[in-house]
Scaffold this motif. Structure first.
Motif, PDB file in Angstrom:
ATOM      1  N   TYR A 104       0.833  -1.403  -0.022  1.00 21.56           N
ATOM      2  CA  TYR A 104      -0.061   0.030   0.113  1.00 21.56           C
ATOM      3  C   TYR A 104       1.027   1.277   0.021  1.00 21.56           C
ATOM      4  CZ  TYR A 104      -3.230   3.690   1.418  1.00 21.56           C
ATOM      5  OH  TYR A 104      -3.998   4.813   1.527  1.00 21.56           O
ATOM      6  N   ILE A 105       1.750   1.210   1.052  1.00 27.93           N
ATOM      7  CA  ILE A 105       2.728   2.386   1.046  1.00 27.93           C
ATOM      8  C   ILE A 105       3.210   2.916  -0.240  1.00 27.93           C
ATOM      9  CG2 ILE A 105       4.872   3.527   2.167  1.00 27.93           C
ATOM     10  CD1 ILE A 105       3.728   1.786   4.747  1.00 27.93           C
ATOM     11  N   ILE A 106       4.096   1.597  -0.861  1.00 28.94           N
ATOM     12  CA  ILE A 106       5.059   1.850  -1.983  1.00 28.94           C
ATOM     13  C   ILE A 106       3.987   2.287  -3.199  1.00 28.94           C
ATOM     14  CG2 ILE A 106       6.353   0.702  -3.822  1.00 28.94           C
ATOM     15  CD1 ILE A 106       7.280  -1.142  -1.717  1.00 28.94           C
ATOM     16  N   ASP A 107       2.895   1.856  -3.297  1.00 25.33           N
ATOM     17  CA  ASP A 107       1.868   2.408  -4.391  1.00 25.33           C
ATOM     18  C   ASP A 107       1.533   3.760  -4.108  1.00 25.33           C
ATOM     19  OD1 ASP A 107      -0.140   2.028  -6.861  1.00 25.33           O
ATOM     20  OD2 ASP A 107      -1.493   2.054  -5.067  1.00 25.33           O
ATOM     21  N   HIS A 108       1.060   3.833  -2.831  1.00 26.53           N
ATOM     22  CA  HIS A 108       0.219   5.192  -2.455  1.00 26.53           C
ATOM     23  C   HIS A 108       1.232   6.333  -2.673  1.00 26.53           C
ATOM     24  CE1 HIS A 108      -1.696   8.020   0.300  1.00 26.53           C
ATOM     25  NE2 HIS A 108      -2.755   7.888  -0.282  1.00 26.53           N
ATOM     26  N   ALA A 109       2.597   6.019  -2.037  1.00 33.55           N
ATOM     27  CA  ALA A 109       3.549   7.236  -1.994  1.00 33.55           C
ATOM     28  C   ALA A 109       4.316   7.237  -3.363  1.00 33.55           C
ATOM     29  CB  ALA A 109       4.543   6.963  -0.607  1.00 33.55           C
ATOM     30  N   ARG A 110       3.737   6.351  -4.451  1.00 37.92           N
ATOM     31  CA  ARG A 110       4.308   6.590  -5.618  1.00 37.92           C
ATOM     32  C   ARG A 110       6.132   6.390  -5.577  1.00 37.92           C
ATOM     33  NH1 ARG A 110       0.387  11.053  -7.241  1.00 37.92           N
ATOM     34  NH2 ARG A 110      -1.212   9.983  -7.831  1.00 37.92           N
ATOM     35  N   ILE A 111       6.399   5.379  -4.780  1.00 36.85           N
ATOM     36  CA  ILE A 111       7.882   5.112  -4.511  1.00 36.85           C
ATOM     37  C   ILE A 111       8.498   4.220  -5.597  1.00 36.85           C
ATOM     38  CG2 ILE A 111       9.471   3.670  -3.172  1.00 36.85           C
ATOM     39  CD1 ILE A 111       7.920   4.486  -0.859  1.00 36.85           C
ATOM     40  N   GLN A 112       9.539   5.026  -6.464  1.00 38.25           N
ATOM     41  CA  GLN A 112      10.223   4.322  -7.352  1.00 38.25           C
ATOM     42  C   GLN A 112      11.577   3.589  -7.018  1.00 38.25           C
ATOM     43  OE1 GLN A 112      10.723   7.372 -10.380  1.00 38.25           O
ATOM     44  NE2 GLN A 112       8.444   7.589 -10.885  1.00 38.25           N
ATOM     45  N   VAL A 113      12.159   4.307  -5.909  1.00 37.53           N
ATOM     46  CA  VAL A 113      13.402   3.577  -5.529  1.00 37.53           C
ATOM     47  C   VAL A 113      13.290   3.510  -4.082  1.00 37.53           C
ATOM     48  CG1 VAL A 113      15.995   4.378  -5.026  1.00 37.53           C
ATOM     49  CG2 VAL A 113      14.746   4.993  -7.204  1.00 37.53           C
ATOM     50  N   ALA A 114      13.464   2.346  -3.584  1.00 37.43           N
ATOM     51  CA  ALA A 114      13.605   1.707  -2.044  1.00 37.43           C
ATOM     52  C   ALA A 114      14.616   1.098  -1.529  1.00 37.43           C
ATOM     53  CB  ALA A 114      12.162   1.183  -2.054  1.00 37.43           C
ATOM     54  N   PHE A 115      14.881   1.454  -0.257  1.00 33.23           N
ATOM     55  CA  PHE A 115      16.230   0.742   0.462  1.00 33.23           C
ATOM     56  C   PHE A 115      15.317  -0.284   1.262  1.00 33.23           C
ATOM     57  CE2 PHE A 115      17.572   5.092  -0.087  1.00 33.23           C
ATOM     58  CZ  PHE A 115      19.229   4.904  -0.528  1.00 33.23           C
ATOM     59  N   VAL A 116      15.904  -1.438   1.348  1.00 26.72           N
ATOM     60  CA  VAL A 116      15.628  -2.279   2.137  1.00 26.72           C
ATOM     61  C   VAL A 116      16.640  -3.012   3.100  1.00 26.72           C
ATOM     62  CG1 VAL A 116      13.614  -3.262   0.922  1.00 26.72           C
ATOM     63  CG2 VAL A 116      15.887  -4.270   0.403  1.00 26.72           C
ATOM     64  N   GLU A 117      16.136  -3.224   4.338  1.00 25.76           N
ATOM     65  CA  GLU A 117      17.554  -3.380   5.346  1.00 25.76           C
ATOM     66  C   GLU A 117      18.089  -4.861   5.127  1.00 25.76           C
ATOM     67  OE1 GLU A 117      16.577  -3.642   9.288  1.00 25.76           O
ATOM     68  OE2 GLU A 117      18.665  -3.703   9.863  1.00 25.76           O
ATOM     69  N   THR A 118      17.107  -5.725   5.148  1.00 25.98           N
ATOM     70  CA  THR A 118      17.795  -7.346   5.265  1.00 25.98           C
ATOM     71  C   THR A 118      17.266  -7.828   3.976  1.00 25.98           C
ATOM     72  OG1 THR A 118      15.484  -7.716   6.255  1.00 25.98           O
ATOM     73  CG2 THR A 118      17.295  -7.261   7.728  1.00 25.98           C
ATOM     74  N   VAL A 119      17.767  -9.137   4.038  1.00 24.49           N
ATOM     75  CA  VAL A 119      17.449  -9.879   2.840  1.00 24.49           C
ATOM     76  C   VAL A 119      16.196 -10.670   2.976  1.00 24.49           C
ATOM     77  CG1 VAL A 119      18.214 -12.406   1.998  1.00 24.49           C
ATOM     78  CG2 VAL A 119      20.110 -10.912   2.917  1.00 24.49           C
ATOM     79  N   LYS A 120      15.954 -10.753   4.124  1.00 26.27           N
ATOM     80  CA  LYS A 120      14.480 -10.980   4.161  1.00 26.27           C
ATOM     81  C   LYS A 120      13.254 -10.190   3.643  1.00 26.27           C
ATOM     82  CE  LYS A 120      11.747 -12.984   8.071  1.00 26.27           C
ATOM     83  NZ  LYS A 120      11.505 -12.998   9.514  1.00 26.27           N
ATOM     84  N   LEU A 121      13.793  -8.922   4.236  1.00 31.74           N
ATOM     85  CA  LEU A 121      12.786  -7.778   3.530  1.00 31.74           C
ATOM     86  C   LEU A 121      12.810  -7.583   2.048  1.00 31.74           C
ATOM     87  CD1 LEU A 121      10.889  -6.063   5.349  1.00 31.74           C
ATOM     88  CD2 LEU A 121      12.620  -4.220   5.553  1.00 31.74           C
ATOM     89  N   ARG A 129       6.642  -7.337  -6.072  1.00 29.66           N
ATOM     90  CA  ARG A 129       6.921  -6.463  -7.287  1.00 29.66           C
ATOM     91  C   ARG A 129       6.036  -6.626  -8.280  1.00 29.66           C
ATOM     92  NH1 ARG A 129      13.468  -5.538  -8.909  1.00 29.66           N
ATOM     93  NH2 ARG A 129      13.090  -3.500  -9.539  1.00 29.66           N
ATOM     94  N   GLY A 130       5.355  -7.529  -8.693  1.00 28.32           N
ATOM     95  CA  GLY A 130       4.671  -7.763  -9.676  1.00 28.32           C
ATOM     96  C   GLY A 130       3.076  -6.895  -9.595  1.00 28.32           C
ATOM     97  N   ILE A 131       2.864  -6.624  -8.385  1.00 30.04           N
ATOM     98  CA  ILE A 131       1.772  -5.568  -8.322  1.00 30.04           C
ATOM     99  C   ILE A 131       2.283  -4.065  -8.255  1.00 30.04           C
ATOM    100  CG2 ILE A 131       0.057  -7.362  -7.535  1.00 30.04           C
ATOM    101  CD1 ILE A 131       0.662  -6.095  -4.533  1.00 30.04           C
ATOM    102  N   LEU A 132       3.384  -3.980  -7.970  1.00 28.22           N
ATOM    103  CA  LEU A 132       4.120  -2.650  -8.005  1.00 28.22           C
ATOM    104  C   LEU A 132       4.935  -2.239  -9.359  1.00 28.22           C
ATOM    105  CD1 LEU A 132       5.357  -3.030  -4.328  1.00 28.22           C
ATOM    106  CD2 LEU A 132       3.318  -1.789  -5.075  1.00 28.22           C
ATOM    107  N   PRO A 133       4.109  -1.961 -10.316  1.00 28.50           N
ATOM    108  CA  PRO A 133       5.184  -1.728 -11.597  1.00 28.50           C
ATOM    109  C   PRO A 133       5.989  -0.546 -11.457  1.00 28.50           C
ATOM    110  CG  PRO A 133       2.585  -1.056 -11.696  1.00 28.50           C
ATOM    111  CD  PRO A 133       2.785  -1.688 -10.417  1.00 28.50           C
ATOM    112  N   ASP A 134       5.844   0.588 -10.772  1.00 23.98           N
ATOM    113  CA  ASP A 134       6.478   1.760 -10.666  1.00 23.98           C
ATOM    114  C   ASP A 134       7.767   1.585  -9.717  1.00 23.98           C
ATOM    115  OD1 ASP A 134       4.468   2.932 -12.127  1.00 23.98           O
ATOM    116  OD2 ASP A 134       3.744   4.060 -10.657  1.00 23.98           O
ATOM    117  N   LEU A 135       7.737   0.502  -9.319  1.00 27.10           N
ATOM    118  CA  LEU A 135       9.162   0.265  -8.165  1.00 27.10           C
ATOM    119  C   LEU A 135      10.363  -0.035  -9.073  1.00 27.10           C
ATOM    120  CD1 LEU A 135      10.234   0.285  -5.331  1.00 27.10           C
ATOM    121  CD2 LEU A 135       9.565  -2.207  -5.213  1.00 27.10           C
TER     122      LEU A 135
END
Lengths: 643, 351
Positions: A104-121, A129-135
């Motif tokens: 929801y957040i990635i889609d709503h905030a229109r995020i294209q670039v994201a940092f993730v902390e861990t391998v799990k995340l 990613r399939g439902i987040l085409p803009d990322l």
């Protein structure tokens, strides 16, 4: 030199801090108890510029939103620095985010670039990613983790930026120059009542105003020990504030806190009430375990300190004044307090030096003040620390006000209140039903002091609004006044005192916000539960008050004729316990802090007109008043059942 | 002034003896053998402290006696106080004044031992004219005796006082928990007993306070304050760091009161004993008050250099011994910048 840096935006703050404080440590990262890695102001700024240039090369535009998902670690700060230095805003969230929220957040905030902390995340975000085409880009923070296909290492992006900067790339500097005061520096999503998280838009000028207006006297000799979640607005404010005067932030954790306090000897700390409760417990445990003579000495010292401080507060007009005190009463009591103050002073002086100092040494011994926020501090904890000689500056605020609205200062420390509003901030108290302004109101006695109502705020720290939700923004900020949803009064020494919430949201003492309604709705889906209400405001855990469905129990073979009888049946308790597990367990998507740790079956049902509205909605305030003793007993029990 | 009645009854004396014992035990409990080793390793600060304690202080006492035109018995008492070693009280005050507790402890340790040598020498040096006066007046009364400073008795009472100190140190080795308790109790007992003595003196000889000439009060209060003042400036002129300066100042002004009680009770007789004791009691009372005031002053004044000191110490503790804290230009005042250790932390030598 003791002054805070004052700039137009946070990127310039980083730049100026790097220039002025240069090789002084800005952050310290714990490797082991006595081995910490310092990162200087100069280093973090240079690295931040490198990463910012890398991000620009990856296509991050000015005023873009960049996702930042993860918990406390150095790379998090670096990313935060870089995102701000390239003129963008970060969208932070802890590692405990659910898949649904993440998407929801990635889609709503229109995020294209994201940092993730861990391998799990990283794996979780890749699955979505399939439902987040803009990322477009994902960057892995953990240097030890292996990035998967389509994911970049942080180091790679840093090196990319460093190379470009060596070739003379100065786009980051251009971006810094292009930041406007009302640009966002962060977009923080908080859980909303309606289920979906809402994005709080905080601007550079919001945060700059906080740095400017917060009371306090610090310089580059100060050490901040941090245990708050790094993405929490309270922590982010503390971080920026510390940068503004050149202090060093030492990142600790709950597990190592005691040890770190003694090694780092922090000069100030900020935390949620839960931590102060734990520290209080620990100190008392330490006293109990000490030599009997020392125990007696401690109790004498504490007693004297209380006598002394109470009189001191009275004389200095800093006692809590919920209602007006007639002047003759004050005059009559004054000689008593003055005499007591003078008599106790030498004894207090001695015991303070010989006994209480040892207690303070347990907390490092250098604490000038501690700051509590993110929930109400229980009054006995508040008093304890102030009497022991560790002043607690309780503050009040919310994410929407980035975050401080009011705070006690050392020279205006009224225990039991959250202090006066910050300079430049105005507070109103309004009737929650009619909207009538109760304070300031010249028609009411004492200008409306000691009238209870909803707290409204106006000031430079109030958010720009909720991102892409104009309706909610309009509801929350009306005519330039932010509705906090908290009940409060203005005391007669012009401090704000918080009384509770108008809204249903329960804030646990850990600082977690729990929306009770979805959980209650889920519980009520059980055939055995008629009604329920969650409680736990400012407590360590969530608990439920349950009205059992009598008919169902009778069908199940119970002989009880009334709810009252059922409430004493241990078998019925077992069934309710099972139901709570079944409906709201972790497997149902509820988070760990949303778990119900204890419950009570109420001896009578809710009635329309009393505890229920015509629409069968529970009137929380009524229930709390009526079953106050049950709730009190529930939380005063030594330990929860831990179901 | 003359004392018609005895100042202390037998049970008061016993109480005083008990107090001396407990306080010296508490003092011993706060010391370790390492403290003595530390003195041997870093003698500079202690040496300056030594000069200040045994050089300045007795001279100040002597000068005050002359200036205030003291009765010989009071003069001898004041000089005796001036020659005393430091006590644990000074360590506590140094701690709260943000001074170097390590130096304070070292100085207390060293002076307690050195007092065995220095006290007899200094007493004989400064009290000559006053003993002559007493002898003269005694001979005028026809007793025909000669008054001399009982050096042998003083030495043995000093040794006697050191016994509980040694016991305290032994206790510390055996049980640190008990030692801590003994330390805390000692301070508490000292206050109680001093208040008790003052209280009984007030009740029994209420007029004593009024009879006591103003100059005796001036002497009892002044010797501590003058000690603080000269201790501070003497060490400052020698270029000592601020936090050592505060320790030396307090150590110079604060003397070991209980030792003076022991010495007076065990070594001197009437007619001078009561008068000497009275001055010692007055000194012990007023030094607590004046030290408190000075400590508050130092604590405020020393805040900044203490913060710098702690911060650099913690940087070295956490970031490694090699780490050097570089403050921005203009942040440190000139005195700390010129300081070879930059801000008083000896571990941070600047190249």
């Amino acid at each position: 030199m003791n002054q805070r840096i004052s700039t137009e935006n946070l990127a310039l703050l980083f730049q100026k801090a790097a220039g002025r404080f240069d090789s002084l440590p800005a952050f310290a990262i714990r490797k082991s108890a006595l081995k910490w890695k310092p990162v200087s102001y100069h280093q973090i700024y240079r690295k931040g510029l490198d990463l910012a240039t890398g991000l620009i090369e990856l296509g991050v535009q000015q005023r873009d939103h960049v996702g930042l998902f993860g918990d406390n670690r150095f790379e998090w700060i670096l990313s935060d620095y870089a995102v701000i230095l390239c003129g963008a805003a970060d969208v932070p969230r802890g590692g405990d985010v659910t898949d649904a929220e993440l998407a929801y957040i990635i889609d709503h905030a229109r995020i294209q670039v994201a940092f993730v902390e861990t391998v799990k995340l990283q794996e979780r975000i890749l699955r979505l990613r399939g439902i987040l085409p803009d990322l477009r880009e994902i960057i892995l923070l953990d240097p030890k983790g292996t990035p998967q296909e389509g994911v970049r290492r942080l180091k790679e992006v840093c090196e990319l930026g460093a190379r470009l900067r060596n070739q003379g790339d100065r786009r980051a500097e251009e971006r810094i120059a292009g930041i406007r005061p009302d640009d966002l520096f962060t977009l923080i999503y908080t859980s909303g009542t309606t289920g979906q998280p809402k994005g709080v838009m905080l601007t550079h000028s919001n945060m700059i105003s906080q740095i400017k207006n917060i009371p306090g006297d610090h310089n580059c000799n100060d050490r901040l020990l941090s245990v708050l979640p790094i993405w929490h607005i309270f922590e982010r404010f503390m971080e920026m504030y510390t940068i503004s005067f050149g202090g060093c932030t030492y990142y600790s954790s709950i597990q190592t806190l005691g040890e770190d306090m003694r090694n780092v000897e922090p000069t100030f700390m900020a935390s949620a009430p839960r931590l102060w409760e734990k520290l209080h417990e620990k100190i008392l445990k330490g006293v109990k375990a000490s030599h009997p003579v020392r125990q007696v000495l401690f109790h004498i010292a504490y007693f004297l300190s209380r006598q002394y401080k109470v009189s001191e507060y009275f004389i200095a007009n800093r006692n809590l004044k919920m209602s007006r005190q007639p002047w003759w009463k004050r005059l009559a009591l004054m000689p008593f307090h003055m005499v007591r103050w003078a008599i106790v002073l030498p004894w207090y002086g001695f015991f303070n030096a010989a006994v209480l100092e040892r207690v303070r040494l347990g907390a490092g011994g250098s604490l000038k003040a501690t700051i509590s926020g993110g929930g109400a501090l229980p009054i006995h904890i508040d008093r304890f620390f102030n009497y022991v000689g560790i002043p607690v500056l309780e503050g009040y605020g919310m994410t929407e006000t980035s975050p401080v609205i009011s705070a006690r200062s050392l020279d205006n420390l009224v225990v039991g209140t959250v202090g006066p509003p910050l300079p430049g901030t105005t507070i109103r108290i309004a009737d929650p039903e009619t909207g009538e302004i109760l304070y300031p109101n010249d028609k009411l006695a004492y200008g409306g002091r000691s009238m209870r109502g909803e707290i409204l705020v106006q000031g430079p720290q109030v958010m720009k609004g909720y991102y892409r939700d104009e309706e909610l923004t309009r509801q929350t900020i009306r005519d330039g006044w932010l509705r906090t949803g908290d009940l409060g009064i203005i005391t007669h020494n012009n401090c704000l005192k918080i009384l509770g919430r108008c809204k249903a949201t329960i804030v646990l003492s850990s600082g977690e916000n729990v929306e009770p309604e979805p959980i209650e709705m889920r519980l009520q889906q059980s055939q055995f539960i008629d009604h329920c209400m969650l409680v736990g405001q400012d407590k360590k855990f969530l608990a439920a008050l349950i009205i059992p469905a009598l008919t169902e129990f009778r069908e199940a073979g119970f002989a009880e004729q009334s709810v009252e009888e059922l409430a004493t049946n241990p078998e019925a308790h077992k069934i309710i316990l099972r139901e709570i597990h079944r409906m709201t367990g972790l497997s149902n998507g509820f988070k760990s802090y949303e778990q119900i740790r204890d419950f009570r079956i109420l001896p009578e049902g809710f009635q329309i007109g009393h505890e229920l509205t015509n629409l069968y909605k529970v009137k929380r305030h009524e229930v709390e008043l009526k079953f106050n003793h049950v709730i009190w007993e529930l939380f005063s029990a030594k330990s929860s059942k831990n179901i | 002034m003359e004392f018609n009645t005895q100042l202390l009854y037998a049970h008061d004396q016993a109480l005083l003896a008990l107090m001396i014992f407990i306080i010296m035990l508490g003092m011993g409990a706060s010391l370790t053998v390492d403290d003595f080793r530390a003195v041997a390793r870093k003698p500079r600060g202690v040496l300056i402290g030594f000069l200040s304690q045994f050089g300045l202080m007795p001279f100040i006492a002597f000068s005050l006696s002359i200036i205030l035109d003291f009765h010989p018995a009071f003069a001898i008492a004041l000089i005796l106080i001036g020659c005393l070693p430091g006590g644990t009280t000074s360590n506590m005050f140094t701690y709260f004044s943000r001074g170097s507790v390590a130096l304070s402890i070292s100085m207390t340790t060293a002076s307690t031992i050195l007092a065995l040598l220095m006290m007899p020498i200094l007493l004989n040096l400064y009290t000559g004219s006053f003993t002559a006066q007493i002898t003269a007046s005694m001979q005028a009364e026809g007793t025909g005796a000669e008054f001399v400073i009982p050096t042998g008795n003083i030495l043995s009472s000093l040794v006697l006082v050191l016994v509980p100190v040694a016991m305290g140190m032994f206790l510390r080795r055996k049980s640190p928990d008990w030692a801590k308790t003994a330390e805390d109790t000692a301070g508490f007992v000292a206050i109680i007993v001093i208040l008790y003595l003052l209280g009984t003196a007030f009740i029994r000889h209420g007029g004593l306070f009024l009879q006591t000439p103003v100059e005796v009060y001036l002497g009892a209060i002044g010797i501590g304050l003058t000690g603080f003042f000269f201790g501070y400036w003497f060490s400052r002129l020698l270029g000592v760091f601020p936090l050592f300066q505060r320790a030396i100042s307090l150590e110079t002004g604060i003397q070991n009161g209980p030792v003076s009680f022991a010495v007076i009770l065990l070594s001197f007789q009437e007619p001078v004993q009561s008068q000497m004791l009275w001055l010692a009691i007055l000194y012990s009372t007023f030094i607590v008050l004046s030290s408190s005031v000075i400590t508050l002053y130092f604590r405020n004044k020393g805040r900044f250099d203490w913060d710098v000191y702690r911060n650099t110490v913690i940087h070295n503790r956490l970031f490694g011994a090699e780490y050097v804290t570089n403050y921005p230009d203009g942040f440190l005042p000139g005195r700390l910048v010129r300081d070879p250790s930059q801000g008083t932390s000896p571990s941070q030598k600047r190249r």
